[in-house]
Every structure is written in C-alpha cells, then in structure tokens.
Design a protein around this motif. Structure first.
Motif, PDB file in Angstrom:
ATOM      1  N   CYS A  37      40.119  34.428  37.331  1.00  0.00           N
ATOM      2  CA  CYS A  37      40.187  35.899  37.800  1.00  0.00           C
ATOM      3  C   CYS A  37      39.278  36.558  36.768  1.00  0.00           C
ATOM      4  O   CYS A  37      39.183  36.283  35.629  1.00  0.00           O
ATOM      5  CB  CYS A  37      41.678  36.513  37.703  1.00  0.00           C
ATOM      6  SG  CYS A  37      42.842  35.668  38.873  1.00  0.00           S
ATOM      7  N   LEU A  38      38.649  37.724  37.282  1.00  0.00           N
ATOM      8  CA  LEU A  38      37.848  38.639  36.437  1.00  0.00           C
ATOM      9  C   LEU A  38      38.748  39.524  36.022  1.00  0.00           C
ATOM     10  O   LEU A  38      39.270  40.282  36.715  1.00  0.00           O
ATOM     11  CB  LEU A  38      36.738  39.057  37.317  1.00  0.00           C
ATOM     12  CG  LEU A  38      35.359  39.709  36.715  1.00  0.00           C
ATOM     13  CD1 LEU A  38      34.868  38.770  35.913  1.00  0.00           C
ATOM     14  CD2 LEU A  38      34.594  40.061  37.848  1.00  0.00           C
ATOM     15  N   GLU A  39      38.727  39.893  34.627  1.00  0.00           N
ATOM     16  CA  GLU A  39      39.598  40.745  34.046  1.00  0.00           C
ATOM     17  C   GLU A  39      38.980  41.487  32.878  1.00  0.00           C
ATOM     18  O   GLU A  39      38.123  41.134  32.392  1.00  0.00           O
ATOM     19  CB  GLU A  39      40.803  39.946  33.453  1.00  0.00           C
ATOM     20  CG  GLU A  39      41.524  39.047  34.425  1.00  0.00           C
ATOM     21  CD  GLU A  39      42.760  38.184  33.705  1.00  0.00           C
ATOM     22  OE1 GLU A  39      42.598  38.449  32.553  1.00  0.00           O
ATOM     23  OE2 GLU A  39      43.207  37.134  34.435  1.00  0.00           O
ATOM     24  N   VAL A  40      39.582  42.605  32.517  1.00  0.00           N
ATOM     25  CA  VAL A  40      39.283  43.143  31.016  1.00  0.00           C
ATOM     26  C   VAL A  40      40.057  42.511  30.231  1.00  0.00           C
ATOM     27  O   VAL A  40      41.103  41.830  30.502  1.00  0.00           O
ATOM     28  CB  VAL A  40      39.351  44.654  31.271  1.00  0.00           C
ATOM     29  CG1 VAL A  40      38.314  45.158  32.125  1.00  0.00           C
ATOM     30  CG2 VAL A  40      40.571  45.265  31.413  1.00  0.00           C
ATOM     31  N   PRO A  41      40.011  42.422  28.846  1.00  0.00           N
ATOM     32  CA  PRO A  41      40.737  41.933  27.896  1.00  0.00           C
ATOM     33  C   PRO A  41      42.069  42.734  27.823  1.00  0.00           C
ATOM     34  O   PRO A  41      42.126  43.966  28.043  1.00  0.00           O
ATOM     35  CB  PRO A  41      40.060  42.302  26.571  1.00  0.00           C
ATOM     36  CG  PRO A  41      38.587  42.406  26.602  1.00  0.00           C
ATOM     37  CD  PRO A  41      38.687  43.001  28.279  1.00  0.00           C
ATOM     38  N   ALA A  42      43.073  41.981  27.592  1.00  0.00           N
ATOM     39  CA  ALA A  42      44.567  42.545  28.042  1.00  0.00           C
ATOM     40  C   ALA A  42      45.506  41.776  27.102  1.00  0.00           C
ATOM     41  O   ALA A  42      45.304  40.359  26.778  1.00  0.00           O
ATOM     42  CB  ALA A  42      45.021  42.645  29.203  1.00  0.00           C
TER      43      ALA A  42
ATOM     44  N   SER B 130      40.027  40.750  41.627  1.00  0.00           N
ATOM     45  CA  SER B 130      41.243  40.562  41.955  1.00  0.00           C
ATOM     46  C   SER B 130      42.587  40.840  40.963  1.00  0.00           C
ATOM     47  O   SER B 130      43.605  40.911  41.344  1.00  0.00           O
ATOM     48  CB  SER B 130      41.434  39.065  42.355  1.00  0.00           C
ATOM     49  OG  SER B 130      41.209  38.257  41.224  1.00  0.00           O
ATOM     50  N   ASP B 131      42.214  40.953  39.742  1.00  0.00           N
ATOM     51  CA  ASP B 131      43.290  41.321  38.791  1.00  0.00           C
ATOM     52  C   ASP B 131      43.479  42.861  38.797  1.00  0.00           C
ATOM     53  O   ASP B 131      42.798  43.409  38.163  1.00  0.00           O
ATOM     54  CB  ASP B 131      42.951  40.897  37.380  1.00  0.00           C
ATOM     55  CG  ASP B 131      44.035  41.176  36.445  1.00  0.00           C
ATOM     56  OD1 ASP B 131      45.142  40.645  36.562  1.00  0.00           O
ATOM     57  OD2 ASP B 131      43.713  41.981  35.486  1.00  0.00           O
ATOM     58  N   GLY B 132      44.657  43.118  39.624  1.00  0.00           N
ATOM     59  CA  GLY B 132      45.099  44.521  39.795  1.00  0.00           C
ATOM     60  C   GLY B 132      44.952  45.417  38.442  1.00  0.00           C
ATOM     61  O   GLY B 132      44.415  46.675  38.593  1.00  0.00           O
ATOM     62  N   PRO B 133      45.706  45.138  37.762  1.00  0.00           N
ATOM     63  CA  PRO B 133      45.408  45.731  36.201  1.00  0.00           C
ATOM     64  C   PRO B 133      44.272  46.254  35.598  1.00  0.00           C
ATOM     65  O   PRO B 133      43.854  47.402  35.148  1.00  0.00           O
ATOM     66  CB  PRO B 133      46.534  45.141  35.342  1.00  0.00           C
ATOM     67  CG  PRO B 133      47.648  44.535  36.395  1.00  0.00           C
ATOM     68  CD  PRO B 133      46.703  44.063  37.555  1.00  0.00           C
ATOM     69  N   SER B 134      43.128  45.182  35.777  1.00  0.00           N
ATOM     70  CA  SER B 134      41.975  45.248  35.179  1.00  0.00           C
ATOM     71  C   SER B 134      41.194  46.145  36.289  1.00  0.00           C
ATOM     72  O   SER B 134      40.524  47.056  35.556  1.00  0.00           O
ATOM     73  CB  SER B 134      41.429  43.732  35.163  1.00  0.00           C
ATOM     74  OG  SER B 134      41.896  43.076  34.259  1.00  0.00           O
ATOM     75  N   ALA B 135      41.389  46.023  37.429  1.00  0.00           N
ATOM     76  CA  ALA B 135      40.732  47.019  38.098  1.00  0.00           C
ATOM     77  C   ALA B 135      41.038  48.263  38.054  1.00  0.00           C
ATOM     78  O   ALA B 135      40.247  49.280  38.086  1.00  0.00           O
ATOM     79  CB  ALA B 135      40.837  46.535  39.661  1.00  0.00           C
ATOM     80  N   LEU B 136      42.436  48.764  38.029  1.00  0.00           N
ATOM     81  CA  LEU B 136      42.948  49.835  37.845  1.00  0.00           C
ATOM     82  C   LEU B 136      42.344  50.316  36.464  1.00  0.00           C
ATOM     83  O   LEU B 136      42.123  51.823  36.223  1.00  0.00           O
ATOM     84  CB  LEU B 136      44.319  49.924  37.719  1.00  0.00           C
ATOM     85  CG  LEU B 136      45.170  51.253  37.645  1.00  0.00           C
ATOM     86  CD1 LEU B 136      44.590  52.385  38.610  1.00  0.00           C
ATOM     87  CD2 LEU B 136      46.723  51.146  37.740  1.00  0.00           C
ATOM     88  N   ALA B 137      42.270  49.745  35.547  1.00  0.00           N
ATOM     89  CA  ALA B 137      42.106  50.059  34.123  1.00  0.00           C
ATOM     90  C   ALA B 137      40.474  50.511  34.275  1.00  0.00           C
ATOM     91  O   ALA B 137      40.270  51.626  33.604  1.00  0.00           O
ATOM     92  CB  ALA B 137      41.901  48.937  33.039  1.00  0.00           C
TER      93      ALA B 137
END
Length: 187
Positions: free
Chosen positions: A72-77, A163-170
């Motif tokens: 999954c493509l994400e931002v650091p969290a 696809s990582d919802g919290p990353s997209a929202l962030a």
C-alpha cells in the motif's frame, strides 16, 4: 451545540488487550429502553505526516500490509506513545519510516480514522524542507520509499490511486498548505 447521547452505557468488558489496541464490548440501553451491544476497538491517538522536500517532492512509502495482503502507498504514520506529543511522534515516524528530517512541521488538522468501530483520533502534519537519509523501520515494517511531485500526489489521492484511506485523506487535507508553501520542481 452538543447533542444528547442516544445510548447509556450499562456495562463494559474487555475481550482483548494488546500493546497496539484493545477490544471492548459495551452493553448499552437506548432511550426507548431497548438493549444493544457495541464492540469497540480502542487505539491510541495517531499521526499521519505529509512530507515535502525542497524540490517539491512528496515523500511516501510503499508498505506491505498483511491484513489485506498488499503493498500500500502511504504517508508515514504511527500511534502516539504515552507521554509523547503528537508533533514529536510525527517527527519520529517521519525519520523512522523515510529517514526524513523536517525543517518545519505544521499541524493541518485531525479526523477519526475508523469511527464506526474505533475511537482513534488521527492528527495530520505537513512536513516541509524534508531532507532524506536511510530509513530506520521497525523489524515488522517492510517499507520502500517513493517520491512524487506534490501535484501528482494530490491527483493520485483525489483519483483513488492511494488505497490507504487515511493517507489519501491526510494528503487531501494538506492540499491548502502544500500549495501555499514555496517549492520548486512541481509537475
């Protein structure tokens, strides 16, 4: 205006406790006297960091997630540890997962990460002037660092390509500060 709660909590018991989360089951009574059961995942507050280099690249990670068996493509969290401020955790997660250090961290806002079953509050930070070194992920984290022009990352988040919802929202919540921050190399 604060609205009245539609339920009264009658009892609470824990079904599972761990280092990362707890699962509790609440017995509830509705205003009409009927009974209900609600199962809640308790998670600590967490941070999502939207990091940008001086070259205008948004730093993301591609991380293997076992529950969905996908990269999954994400931002650091990460979760906020007891006694550590969300801002300090944002800086730590940025460093651990990307090797990044920010010249400036700016608070963007917050959201509930999964409010239908979980009580977690998510804090979003934009990180500017990020310089990159070698990442230092935890042993269970399988991460590859990826860089995208800010405009492309914003388009990807808006198009559902992250696809990582919290990353997209962030990323989307950070759009205003990302566009206002001076940078070079946007495409």
């Amino acid at each position: 205006m604060k609205r009245e709660r539609p339920y009264r909590t009658v009892s609470r018991r824990y079904l599972w406790r761990s280092t990362w989360y707890n699962v509790r089951q609440d017995q509830l009574e509705a205003a009409d006297g009927s009974a209900a059961v609600y199962t809640v995942v308790e998670k600590p507050q967490a941070v999502w960091v939207v990091p940008v280099t001086d070259a205008g690249e948004l730093v993301m990670i591609e991380q293997y997630r076992y529950p969905v068996d996908d990269w999954c493509l994400e931002v650091p969290a990460g979760n906020v540890e007891p006694g550590v401020s969300p801002e300090a955790m944002a800086a730590r997660e940025l460093f651990e997962e990307t090797g990044g250090r920010a010249r400036e961290l700016r608070y963007v806002g917050q959201f509930y990460s999964l409010n239908g079953i979980c009580d977690q509050v998510a804090h979003v930070y934009a990180a500017f002037g990020v310089t990159l070194d070698a990442p230092r992920p935890e042993a269970t984290e399988h991460i590859q660092r990826r860089l995208f022009p800010v405009d492309k990352a914003l388009r990807m988040a808006a198009a559902g390509e992250i696809s990582d919802g919290p990353s997209a929202l962030a990323i989307l919540l950070s759009e205003r500060v990302l566009r206002a921050y001076p940078s070079e190399g946007r495409a």
